[in-house]
Design a protein around this motif. Structure first.
Motif, PDB file in Angstrom:
ATOM      1  N   LEU A   1      38.622  42.591  38.992  1.00 56.89           N
ATOM      2  CA  LEU A   1      38.690  43.378  40.223  1.00 56.89           C
ATOM      3  C   LEU A   1      39.568  44.603  40.019  1.00 56.89           C
ATOM      4  N   ASN A   2      39.174  45.672  40.647  1.00 59.58           N
ATOM      5  CA  ASN A   2      39.885  46.936  40.463  1.00 59.58           C
ATOM      6  C   ASN A   2      41.333  46.869  40.938  1.00 59.58           C
ATOM      7  N   GLU A   3      41.590  46.064  41.974  1.00 56.16           N
ATOM      8  CA  GLU A   3      42.952  45.958  42.470  1.00 56.16           C
ATOM      9  C   GLU A   3      43.820  45.038  41.619  1.00 56.16           C
ATOM     10  N   GLY A   4      43.213  44.402  40.604  1.00 54.37           N
ATOM     11  CA  GLY A   4      43.937  43.490  39.723  1.00 54.37           C
ATOM     12  C   GLY A   4      43.470  42.064  39.909  1.00 54.37           C
ATOM     13  N   GLY A   5      43.618  41.252  38.877  1.00 55.97           N
ATOM     14  CA  GLY A   5      43.222  39.857  38.950  1.00 55.97           C
ATOM     15  C   GLY A   5      41.761  39.657  38.600  1.00 55.97           C
ATOM     16  N   GLU A   6      41.388  38.388  38.487  1.00 53.99           N
ATOM     17  CA  GLU A   6      40.031  38.014  38.132  1.00 53.99           C
ATOM     18  C   GLU A   6      39.427  37.144  39.233  1.00 53.99           C
ATOM     19  N   GLY A   7      38.123  37.315  39.441  1.00 50.35           N
ATOM     20  CA  GLY A   7      37.396  36.478  40.362  1.00 50.35           C
ATOM     21  C   GLY A   7      36.234  35.813  39.664  1.00 50.35           C
ATOM     22  N   PHE A   8      35.589  34.901  40.385  1.00 55.96           N
ATOM     23  CA  PHE A   8      34.479  34.160  39.801  1.00 55.96           C
ATOM     24  C   PHE A   8      33.323  34.127  40.804  1.00 55.96           C
ATOM     25  N   ALA A   9      32.099  34.291  40.275  1.00 52.05           N
ATOM     26  CA  ALA A   9      30.897  34.238  41.105  1.00 52.05           C
ATOM     27  C   ALA A   9      29.869  33.356  40.451  1.00 52.05           C
ATOM     28  N   THR A  10      29.254  32.471  41.255  1.00 49.73           N
ATOM     29  CA  THR A  10      28.201  31.591  40.728  1.00 49.73           C
ATOM     30  C   THR A  10      26.923  32.393  40.565  1.00 49.73           C
ATOM     31  N   PRO A  11      25.954  31.892  39.798  1.00 46.22           N
ATOM     32  CA  PRO A  11      24.723  32.653  39.554  1.00 46.22           C
ATOM     33  C   PRO A  11      24.003  33.079  40.824  1.00 46.22           C
ATOM     34  N   LYS A  12      23.964  32.196  41.877  1.00 44.71           N
ATOM     35  CA  LYS A  12      23.210  32.568  43.080  1.00 44.71           C
ATOM     36  C   LYS A  12      23.867  33.727  43.833  1.00 44.71           C
ATOM     37  N   HIS A  13      25.156  33.934  43.560  1.00 48.26           N
ATOM     38  CA  HIS A  13      25.864  35.036  44.201  1.00 48.26           C
ATOM     39  C   HIS A  13      25.875  36.288  43.334  1.00 48.26           C
ATOM     40  N   LEU A  14      25.136  36.235  42.246  1.00 47.27           N
ATOM     41  CA  LEU A  14      25.011  37.403  41.370  1.00 47.27           C
ATOM     42  C   LEU A  14      23.636  38.051  41.514  1.00 47.27           C
ATOM     43  N   VAL A  15      22.839  37.554  42.464  1.00 50.67           N
ATOM     44  CA  VAL A  15      21.517  38.128  42.695  1.00 50.67           C
ATOM     45  C   VAL A  15      21.678  39.434  43.474  1.00 50.67           C
ATOM     46  N   LYS A  16      21.056  40.487  42.915  1.00 44.78           N
ATOM     47  CA  LYS A  16      21.145  41.807  43.557  1.00 44.78           C
ATOM     48  C   LYS A  16      20.074  41.937  44.653  1.00 44.78           C
ATOM     49  N   GLU A  17      20.169  43.004  45.427  1.00 44.59           N
ATOM     50  CA  GLU A  17      19.280  43.195  46.592  1.00 44.59           C
ATOM     51  C   GLU A  17      17.823  43.274  46.179  1.00 44.59           C
ATOM     52  N   ASP A  18      17.554  43.789  44.987  1.00 48.85           N
ATOM     53  CA  ASP A  18      16.158  43.870  44.514  1.00 48.85           C
ATOM     54  C   ASP A  18      15.701  42.571  43.884  1.00 48.85           C
ATOM     55  N   GLY A  19      16.520  41.543  43.919  1.00 49.08           N
ATOM     56  CA  GLY A  19      16.154  40.225  43.395  1.00 49.08           C
ATOM     57  C   GLY A  19      16.506  40.003  41.943  1.00 49.08           C
ATOM     58  N   SER A  20      16.958  41.046  41.248  1.00 48.99           N
ATOM     59  CA  SER A  20      17.341  40.892  39.835  1.00 48.99           C
ATOM     60  C   SER A  20      18.746  40.301  39.726  1.00 48.99           C
TER      61      SER A  20
END
Length: 589
Positions: free
Chosen positions: A491-510
């Motif tokens: 993250l730009n403000e510092g620190g690390e985050g985590f996202a599961t695959p289903k939350h990595l789907v973009k608006e176009d479905g990719s």
């Protein structure tokens, strides 16, 4: 002719007898014949006997009964220094008459003609013969025996080792023939054999009178790396290097010298092999018995390192009195090290007596006790929350062991290395031998261990993150790692985050890819476990959900079930979450 006018014949001359032959002529012939018979009839290359009539430094004149005397170089008689006028010697006739009319003789050749017979007889009959030592050669001496050059090995000159061979050159000595090579006409002689015969009888007599514990005077005969040979007056004994001194001896030359007269004690002997074991140190009291009675545990002593090993060093505080400094007593540090890291053989050291057993003649020493134990006042020197610089000693899977000073170790747990970075192994964070700043977290004086932290030197960023990454807030982040279970986002403000695959789907479905920079919404923030759960999908799905929610609020309650069913019939699996939320809201209303 005028010169002979006054010459007159002898008045008494008998011309008649001269012309006709007379008794006078007969007498002359008889005399000549008689004279010739008194001379030996000699022929060349013949050995005859002659009498010495003159001797000087260069020549010897010999009469063999011939009409002239013969001359022989004096060098041919060097083997016999007792030669005198009137002695009869054998000579070889080389020439009856040279250009000067001189009879040429050789004593050397006369000797050679019979020498081999004499040499063989001497060997067979075990005879003692005389020889003249002519010169040195490799490994021994050349000896003139009966005119033959014989070899005298260096080991056969004397029973004692010879240090100067040159003193024997020019001497006439007695020898025994020990070996003859008939094919090459080589002769080996020995003078030592004569001495050994005499000594053998002496040895038997000496050994028969020996007793254990007897003290005798002897002369140092030879010094070797393993001991000293002593001549006890015809028989040799050995002082082993361990019996020279109560202290350790590296070289016997440090204790005795060649030809030195010393008193020794008989430790043991063997009648059959004639081996005699001698002792020198046994003539003095054992050093432990003479050790200062006032010496006690805790006293300081000085000594020299005489032996060193990995496990420790032996220090000689007095000749024959040694103490062991175990490697664990060399430093307050608990790290396993070798004694060679602290001292070397020959070093002068000071130590403290730790144990003292006079009966067993054992002593243990320590040098770390000369310094104060750093753990005695550990709380004062390293109080909790105090900051220090330490040195990395080694790694483990769970942390880093560091040394603040010799004898003071501490552990930085892997979780105390960084507030933000997830360290899988300490080697990712630092390296052995490097310096690292620490803060004292806990003191375990009993086990001599400190709990240390590194991240605590900085402010906890999660206190700040708690105010920034509130659930529902949106932040920009970059995907830095993708795994099966999801992705890690910086993250730009510092620190690390985590996202599961289903939350990595973009608006176009990719699916979002590694290295992409996207907007992420905070779903969950847990400060204790330092977890930030993110979702890119929620950043655009939340808007749709709000529109649907407004529409649902215009539907009558009685028609709600029908409306939900209609919507459900046309939804996809991706809308199930939205429908579930809608249903919950409607039921609540």
């Amino acid at each position: 002719m005028s010169n002979f006018k006054n010459v007159q014949p002898l008045a008494e001359f008998n011309w008649n007898e001269f012309e006709n032959g007379s008794p006078a002529e007969v007498s002359k012939i008889t005399l000549e014949k008689a004279y010739d018979e008194t001379l030996n009839k000699v022929s060349e290359q013949q050995v005859v006997e002659g009498k010495i009539i003159s001797i000087d430094k260069k020549e010897i004149i010999i009469n063999i009964g011939y009409k002239s005397d013969g001359i022989i170089p004096a060098s041919e008689f060097r083997y016999n220094p007792d030669l005198k006028i009137g002695d009869t010697v054998e000579v070889y006739i080389e020439n009856q008459e040279d250009k000067k009319g001189q009879l040429i003789l050789s004593h050397k050749k006369a000797r050679l003609s019979k020498s081999w017979d004499k040499i063989n007889e001497a060997l067979e009959n075990d005879e003692i013969i005389q020889g003249y030592i002519k010169c040195r050669t490799k490994g021994g001496m050349i000896v003139d025996v009966f005119g033959i050059e014989a070899f005298l090995p260096g080991s056969q000159i004397d029973v004692h080792p010879i240090r100067d061979y040159d003193v024997f050159v020019g001497k006439t000595m007695e020898f025994k023939v020990v070996k003859i090579n008939q094919e090459f006409r080589n002769v080996v002689v020995s003078h030592k054999a004569l001495i050994e015969e005499e000594l053998e009888a002496q040895k038997k007599e000496i050994i028969s009178k020996l007793e254990k514990g007897q003290i005798l005077e002897g002369t140092v005969k030879n010094i070797t790396s393993y001991g000293v040979f002593v001549d006890l007056g015809g028989v040799d004994g050995l002082i082993h290097i361990t019996d020279l001194s109560w202290g350790r001896v590296a070289d016997p030359h440090e204790v005795v010298a060649l030809d030195q007269k010393i008193n020794v004690v008989i430790l043991d002997f063997d009648d059959e092999k004639k081996r005699i074991a001698l002792g020198l140190k046994q003539l003095t009291p054992h050093p432990w018995d003479a050790l200062d009675i006032n010496l006690n545990v805790g006293d300081h002593v000085k000594g020299k390192v005489v032996v060193i090993a990995d496990y420790g060093a032996f220090v000689e505080i007095a000749p024959g009195v040694e103490g062991l400094i175990h490697v664990s007593e060399m430093s307050w540090s608990q790290h396993l090290r070798s004694a060679q890291d602290f001292m070397q053989v020959g070093d002068d050291v000071e130590a403290v007596i730790l144990t003292l057993d006079r009966d067993e003649r054992k002593m243990s020493l320590g040098i770390k006790q000369l310094k104060e134990d750093p753990w005695e006042n550990i709380e004062a020197k390293y109080p909790i929350e105090s900051k220090h610089t330490s040195k990395v000693r080694n790694f483990t899977n769970f942390g880093i062991f560091v040394e603040l000073e010799e004898g003071v170790d501490g552990l930085i747990h892997i979780s105390d290395l960084s507030w933000t970075k997830k360290v899988k192994h300490p080697s990712e964070f630092t390296q052995v031998g490097a310096e690292i700043d620490v803060i004292v977290l806990e003191i375990d004086k009993e086990n001599r261990r400190l709990s240390l932290g590194h991240k605590q030197l900085e402010e906890n960023p999660w206190d700040v993150y708690e105010t920034i990454y509130t659930p529902g807030s949106v932040h920009t982040g970059k995907i830095v790692e993708i795994m099966d279970k999801g992705a890690v986002i910086n993250l730009n403000e510092g620190g690390e985050g985590f996202a599961t695959p289903k939350h990595l789907v973009k608006e176009d479905g990719s699916q979002a890819q590694l290295g992409e920079e996207l907007e992420f919404k905070v779903i969950e923030f847990v400060k204790d476990t330092k977890r930030i759960i993110l979702s890119h999908s929620r950043t655009f799905e939340e808007g749709k959900d709000e529109v649907k929610s407004v529409r649902k609020h215009t539907v009558k309650k009685s028609d709600s079930t029908t409306q939900i069913n209609n919507i459900a019939a046309s939804t996809t699996l991706g809308d199930i979450d939205v429908l579930a939320d809608l249903k919950a809201k409607l039921e609540k209303e």
